[in-house]
Design a protein around this motif. Structure first.
Motif, PDB file in Angstrom:
ATOM      1  N   THR A  49       0.829  -1.211   0.000  1.00  0.00           N
ATOM      2  CA  THR A  49       0.000   0.000   0.000  1.00  0.00           C
ATOM      3  C   THR A  49       0.857   1.251   0.000  1.00  0.00           C
ATOM      4  O   THR A  49       0.644   2.183  -0.791  1.00  0.00           O
ATOM      5  N   SER A  50       1.850   1.296   0.880  1.00  0.00           N
ATOM      6  CA  SER A  50       2.711   2.466   0.976  1.00  0.00           C
ATOM      7  C   SER A  50       3.588   2.620  -0.269  1.00  0.00           C
ATOM      8  O   SER A  50       3.807   3.734  -0.759  1.00  0.00           O
ATOM      9  N   GLY A  51       4.095   1.486  -0.803  1.00  0.00           N
ATOM     10  CA  GLY A  51       4.975   1.531  -1.964  1.00  0.00           C
ATOM     11  C   GLY A  51       4.335   2.186  -3.168  1.00  0.00           C
ATOM     12  O   GLY A  51       4.989   2.894  -3.945  1.00  0.00           O
ATOM     13  N   PHE A  52       3.043   1.963  -3.334  1.00  0.00           N
ATOM     14  CA  PHE A  52       2.320   2.553  -4.456  1.00  0.00           C
ATOM     15  C   PHE A  52       2.352   4.077  -4.368  1.00  0.00           C
ATOM     16  O   PHE A  52       2.597   4.769  -5.361  1.00  0.00           O
ATOM     17  N   VAL A  53       2.139   4.609  -3.165  1.00  0.00           N
ATOM     18  CA  VAL A  53       2.130   6.064  -2.963  1.00  0.00           C
ATOM     19  C   VAL A  53       3.532   6.638  -3.123  1.00  0.00           C
ATOM     20  O   VAL A  53       3.725   7.688  -3.757  1.00  0.00           O
ATOM     21  N   ILE A  54       4.521   5.965  -2.534  1.00  0.00           N
ATOM     22  CA  ILE A  54       5.903   6.449  -2.612  1.00  0.00           C
ATOM     23  C   ILE A  54       6.378   6.501  -4.056  1.00  0.00           C
ATOM     24  O   ILE A  54       7.074   7.443  -4.473  1.00  0.00           O
ATOM     25  N   ALA A  55       6.023   5.495  -4.839  1.00  0.00           N
ATOM     26  CA  ALA A  55       6.395   5.509  -6.258  1.00  0.00           C
ATOM     27  C   ALA A  55       5.784   6.713  -6.975  1.00  0.00           C
ATOM     28  O   ALA A  55       6.407   7.298  -7.874  1.00  0.00           O
ATOM     29  N   MET A  56       4.592   7.103  -6.575  1.00  0.00           N
ATOM     30  CA  MET A  56       3.951   8.269  -7.194  1.00  0.00           C
ATOM     31  C   MET A  56       4.697   9.564  -6.843  1.00  0.00           C
ATOM     32  O   MET A  56       4.811  10.475  -7.672  1.00  0.00           O
ATOM     33  N   VAL A  57       5.228   9.648  -5.625  1.00  0.00           N
ATOM     34  CA  VAL A  57       6.033  10.814  -5.236  1.00  0.00           C
ATOM     35  C   VAL A  57       7.273  10.903  -6.125  1.00  0.00           C
ATOM     36  O   VAL A  57       7.608  11.967  -6.666  1.00  0.00           O
ATOM     37  N   LEU A  58       7.970   9.776  -6.289  1.00  0.00           N
ATOM     38  CA  LEU A  58       9.171   9.751  -7.124  1.00  0.00           C
ATOM     39  C   LEU A  58       8.824   9.988  -8.592  1.00  0.00           C
ATOM     40  O   LEU A  58       9.577  10.646  -9.323  1.00  0.00           O
ATOM     41  N   LEU A  59       7.692   9.447  -9.022  1.00  0.00           N
ATOM     42  CA  LEU A  59       7.225   9.681 -10.394  1.00  0.00           C
ATOM     43  C   LEU A  59       7.032  11.178 -10.643  1.00  0.00           C
ATOM     44  O   LEU A  59       7.415  11.707 -11.698  1.00  0.00           O
ATOM     45  N   LEU A  60       6.479  11.872  -9.666  1.00  0.00           N
ATOM     46  CA  LEU A  60       6.218  13.305  -9.819  1.00  0.00           C
ATOM     47  C   LEU A  60       7.512  14.102  -9.959  1.00  0.00           C
ATOM     48  O   LEU A  60       7.632  14.953 -10.850  1.00  0.00           O
ATOM     49  N   VAL A  61       8.514  13.828  -9.102  1.00  0.00           N
ATOM     50  CA  VAL A  61       9.757  14.614  -9.185  1.00  0.00           C
ATOM     51  C   VAL A  61      10.490  14.330 -10.492  1.00  0.00           C
ATOM     52  O   VAL A  61      11.090  15.244 -11.090  1.00  0.00           O
ATOM     53  N   LEU A  62      10.455  13.087 -10.967  1.00  0.00           N
ATOM     54  CA  LEU A  62      11.094  12.770 -12.248  1.00  0.00           C
ATOM     55  C   LEU A  62      10.338  13.400 -13.413  1.00  0.00           C
ATOM     56  O   LEU A  62      10.960  13.859 -14.390  1.00  0.00           O
ATOM     57  N   ALA A  63       9.001  13.444 -13.317  1.00  0.00           N
ATOM     58  CA  ALA A  63       8.207  14.042 -14.385  1.00  0.00           C
ATOM     59  C   ALA A  63       8.467  15.548 -14.478  1.00  0.00           C
ATOM     60  O   ALA A  63       8.526  16.114 -15.584  1.00  0.00           O
ATOM     61  N   VAL A  64       8.628  16.206 -13.338  1.00  0.00           N
ATOM     62  CA  VAL A  64       8.930  17.645 -13.347  1.00  0.00           C
ATOM     63  C   VAL A  64      10.271  17.897 -14.038  1.00  0.00           C
ATOM     64  O   VAL A  64      10.397  18.796 -14.882  1.00  0.00           O
ATOM     65  N   LEU A  65      11.281  17.100 -13.706  1.00  0.00           N
ATOM     66  CA  LEU A  65      12.584  17.250 -14.355  1.00  0.00           C
ATOM     67  C   LEU A  65      12.490  16.940 -15.849  1.00  0.00           C
ATOM     68  O   LEU A  65      13.075  17.650 -16.679  1.00  0.00           O
ATOM     69  N   ALA A  66      11.744  15.896 -16.204  1.00  0.00           N
ATOM     70  CA  ALA A  66      11.601  15.522 -17.615  1.00  0.00           C
ATOM     71  C   ALA A  66      10.943  16.645 -18.411  1.00  0.00           C
ATOM     72  O   ALA A  66      11.326  16.918 -19.560  1.00  0.00           O
ATOM     73  N   ARG A  67       9.940  17.310 -17.786  1.00  0.00           N
ATOM     74  CA  ARG A  67       9.275  18.426 -18.487  1.00  0.00           C
ATOM     75  C   ARG A  67      10.254  19.579 -18.723  1.00  0.00           C
ATOM     76  O   ARG A  67      10.280  20.178 -19.798  1.00  0.00           O
ATOM     77  N   TRP A  68      11.097  19.867 -17.738  1.00  0.00           N
ATOM     78  CA  TRP A  68      12.073  20.943 -17.914  1.00  0.00           C
ATOM     79  C   TRP A  68      13.103  20.558 -18.980  1.00  0.00           C
ATOM     80  O   TRP A  68      13.500  21.394 -19.799  1.00  0.00           O
ATOM     81  N   LYS A  69      13.517  19.298 -18.983  1.00  0.00           N
ATOM     82  CA  LYS A  69      14.498  18.827 -19.962  1.00  0.00           C
ATOM     83  C   LYS A  69      13.939  18.869 -21.387  1.00  0.00           C
ATOM     84  O   LYS A  69      14.696  18.990 -22.360  1.00  0.00           O
ATOM     85  N   ALA A  70      12.619  18.735 -21.514  1.00  0.00           N
ATOM     86  CA  ALA A  70      11.993  18.625 -22.839  1.00  0.00           C
ATOM     87  C   ALA A  70      11.572  19.970 -23.404  1.00  0.00           C
ATOM     88  O   ALA A  70      10.830  20.024 -24.379  1.00  0.00           O
ATOM     89  N   ARG A  71      12.057  21.073 -22.801  1.00  0.00           N
ATOM     90  CA  ARG A  71      11.606  22.394 -23.259  1.00  0.00           C
ATOM     91  C   ARG A  71      12.008  22.673 -24.706  1.00  0.00           C
ATOM     92  O   ARG A  71      11.385  23.497 -25.374  1.00  0.00           O
ATOM     93  N   HIS A  72      13.027  21.962 -25.215  1.00  0.00           N
ATOM     94  CA  HIS A  72      13.443  22.160 -26.615  1.00  0.00           C
ATOM     95  C   HIS A  72      13.047  20.958 -27.487  1.00  0.00           C
ATOM     96  O   HIS A  72      13.582  20.794 -28.583  1.00  0.00           O
ATOM     97  N   GLU A  73      12.131  20.157 -27.021  1.00  0.00           N
ATOM     98  CA  GLU A  73      11.743  18.957 -27.760  1.00  0.00           C
ATOM     99  C   GLU A  73      11.091  19.312 -29.095  1.00  0.00           C
ATOM    100  O   GLU A  73      10.288  20.252 -29.183  1.00  0.00           O
ATOM    101  N   VAL A  74      11.436  18.556 -30.132  1.00  0.00           N
ATOM    102  CA  VAL A  74      10.885  18.781 -31.468  1.00  0.00           C
ATOM    103  C   VAL A  74       9.507  18.125 -31.557  1.00  0.00           C
ATOM    104  O   VAL A  74       9.370  16.919 -31.365  1.00  0.00           O
TER     105      VAL A  74
END
Length: 617
Positions: free
Chosen positions: A368-393
């Motif tokens: 139960t807890s692992g599912f939520v924790i993975a979502m926290v990590l998913l969010l921080v990686l998604a934020v970084l991925a969005r910043w990295k993709a600012r020049h995406e074609v």
């Protein structure tokens, strides 16, 4: 620069062929795996459908399980699939590297030879005890230990003789024998060193064995064996008993079942269906393919429980389109590796199952807890991925028509049911992880055959054997690490370490920082499972004394370990990702650090906001 076991160099299950000599053993191991699944299914049907539990199922499963572990470990020796550290050996000149490999084989053979007679003695001792339900001697189960040790010894001797001339083999044997003799001569002085023996045998020796390329399981076994032999009067048979105990927890029965589930996922294309659904829904937005990669790892890991299987399923489906949109290969590898680390807390994570078994933590709570924790990590990686993709074609990228999304959803729906079925059944206390794993395998087989094209008989056979080999390699690590952890605790060192850490200023906050550092370093070198088995018996009681919730602490441990696992230049998971994505590690190494930093941000949030781990329990 690589640091992979042979098994990890080929992420697709079933491609590594064994020798003809081991065919009967492979048949027996495959039959045992099928028998275990059948027994567990019979137990589930009897308990939940007929309302009359079969009391002998656990005993019968335990007998088959130990035999599967030992025969699987022998198959893994035959196929060179035991996890090992090859970073240092690969940097040696070829001739010197070959000699180091030969010395590693001789060290493994020395350990197996030393364990053969104690394993036989242990089996004889167990023959005087009768099982409660089946009313048979326990030697029917423990006979697996001497048989497995003997098989592995024969295979190691074969490999040593094949890898070098007889004179070189003799020289390597002479080196090991001389070292053993030297230790025996100075053994009367060793007890006087006290805790210094821990540093010599369980740190220096184990590190030396790792650097030589000795498989991790045998590094732990050799460390514990030399420690007990030369510094105590403890009989070696006790070591066999601790290894048996470390491999035989009924909770661990779910490990080979979930490994098999990962093979089915790969063979039927169920994981690819999930990836295609997410791509049709998110592929048109900025950083969309990065979101798809992270989301796919999140969902697919909830089916397979294996990082290698997750990455091998997701990467080939997404990398071509990501390259077309301008993503650099090194950035894709960085996202793949850290995404797999993020997903390791998503049920049914094998790491969580082992942790629950070793540390006595509720697996339902971990899921139960692992599912939520993975979502926290998913969010921080998604934020970084969005910043990295600012020049995406994004030229020519259009939103997928609703009919395409609908068709993809219909195809993926049966596969999408699995992760939520597993999490809800275990987290809700409806069934155990072992029971759910068997139901998930049955569901995946039926759905895979009916809706996803089925599995060819040859592929099914290779999946069974590969599952047996991988399970044996995992379980022998757990057994050897348990023996080494027991040897460590018997010295009283754990008690003194607990008192020292408890007295540190800062209380639980300081201890969390110590935990993060310890498990990140161990994750780099040892991978997840052995690090957990070694340190959980020491670290968890200290956390409990400091008032840290065991579920919260478990999430910090697993996340810290995965950060280390993916951190170059040593992290094993990083090299697996590079191999799967066919990108040189040197090229990807510089790109992964921002993603590692994002994971560390998520880890600190998890460590210092307990509610993230405990609010949903």
């Amino acid at each position: 620069m690589t640091m992979l076991s042979e098994a990890e160099e080929i992420p697709t299950p079933g491609l590594q062929a064994g020798s003809a000599l081991m065919r009967p053993v492979e048949v027996a191991a495959a039959a045992l795996l099928v028998t275990i699944i059948g027994l567990l299914l019979a137990g589930v049907v009897s308990r939940y459908v007929l309302g009359s539990p079969l009391i002998w199922v656990d005993e019968a499963s335990s007998i088959c399980f130990l035999w599967l572990a030992m025969l699987g470990a022998a198959i893994a020796v035959d196929r060179a699939e035991h996890l090992r550290l090859t970073l240092f050996v690969n940097q040696l000149p070829p001739a010197l590297g070959r000699r180091a490999h030969l010395l590693a084989l001789v060290l493994v053979g020395a350990f197996l030879l030393a364990m053969l007679h104690p394993a036989w003695e242990y089996m004889v001792e167990e023959s005087y005890i009768t099982s409660a339900a089946l009313n048979i001697p326990l030697s029917y189960r423990t006979a697996a230990l001497p048989v497995g040790v003997a098989l592995m010894l024969v295979l190691v001797a074969r490999d040593a003789l094949r890898s070098a001339p007889l004179a070189e083999v003799g020289a390597a044997v002479g080196i090991v024998a001389a070292a053993a003799l030297a230790l025996w001569l100075i053994s009367p002085m060793l007890p006087g060193l006290g805790y210094g023996n821990i540093f010599i045998f369980l740190v220096v020796f184990v590190a030396l064995f790792l650097a030589l390329g000795v498989p991790i399981a045998f590094c732990f076994g050799l460390g514990a064996l030399t420690f007990l032999t030369f510094t105590t009067s403890m009989p070696t048979m006790v070591l066999v008993g601790r290894m048996d105990e470390g491999m035989s927890s009924l909770v661990l029965l779910s490990v080979p079942i979930f490994v098999m589930l990962g093979c089915i996922l790969d063979a039927t294309g169920m994981g690819r269906a999930i990836v295609e659904l997410l791509a049709s829904m998110l592929g048109h937005v900025k950083a969309g393919m990065s979101y798809v990669l992270l989301g796919s790892l999140f969902l697919v890991s909830g089916i397979s429980g294996s990082k290698v299987s997750d990455m091998a399923t997701v990467a080939p489906a997404l990398f071509p389109e990501m390259k077309r949109r301008g993503h650099k290969p090194k950035e894709m590898i960085a996202l793949l590796a850290t995404g797999a680390a993020m997903a390791d807390t998503v049920p049914p994570s094998i790491v969580l199952i082992v942790l629950g078994s070793v540390a006595g933590v509720s697996i339902a709570g971990l899921f139960t807890s692992g599912f939520v924790i993975a979502m926290v990590l998913l969010l921080v990686l998604a934020v970084l991925a969005r910043w990295k993709a600012r020049h995406e074609v994004m030229d020519g990228v259009r939103r997928a028509p609703l009919r395409v999304i609908g068709r993809a959803a219909v195809i993926a729906a049966p596969a999408l049911v699995l992760p939520f079925l597993i999490r809800s059944a275990v987290g809700g206390g409806i069934a155990t992880a072992t029971e759910v794993s068997t139901l998930a395998v049955l569901y995946a087989l039926v759905i895979g055959m009916v809706l996803y094209g089925g599995i060819r008989p040859a592929r099914l056979w290779s999946m069974l054997v590969e599952t047996a080999a991988l399970s044996g390699a995992i379980l022998i690590i757990l057994g050897a690490a348990s023996a080494m952890a027991w040897a460590l605790t018997q010295t009283g060192f754990a008690f003194h370490m607990a008192r020292l850490v408890t007295d540190l200023p800062g209380g639980w906050v300081t201890y969390m920082l110590v935990t993060i550092a310890v498990f990140a370093v161990l994750g780099c070198v040892l991978e997840g499972l052995p690090a957990i088995v070694l340190m959980a018996p020491i670290m968890f009681p200290i956390a409990a004394n400091l008032g840290i919730n065991d579920i919260h602490y478990s999430m910090v441990v697993v996340t810290a370990m995965n950060v280390g696992l993916m951190a170059p230049p040593i992290g094993i998971g990083f090299y697996i990702a590079c191999k799967i994505g066919n990108v040189p590690p040197d090229e990807a190494m510089g790109a992964i650090w921002p993603y590692i930093a994002a994971l560390i941000v998520g880890l600190l949030l998890i460590a210092f906001i307990p509610a993230l781990s405990t609010a949903y329990l």
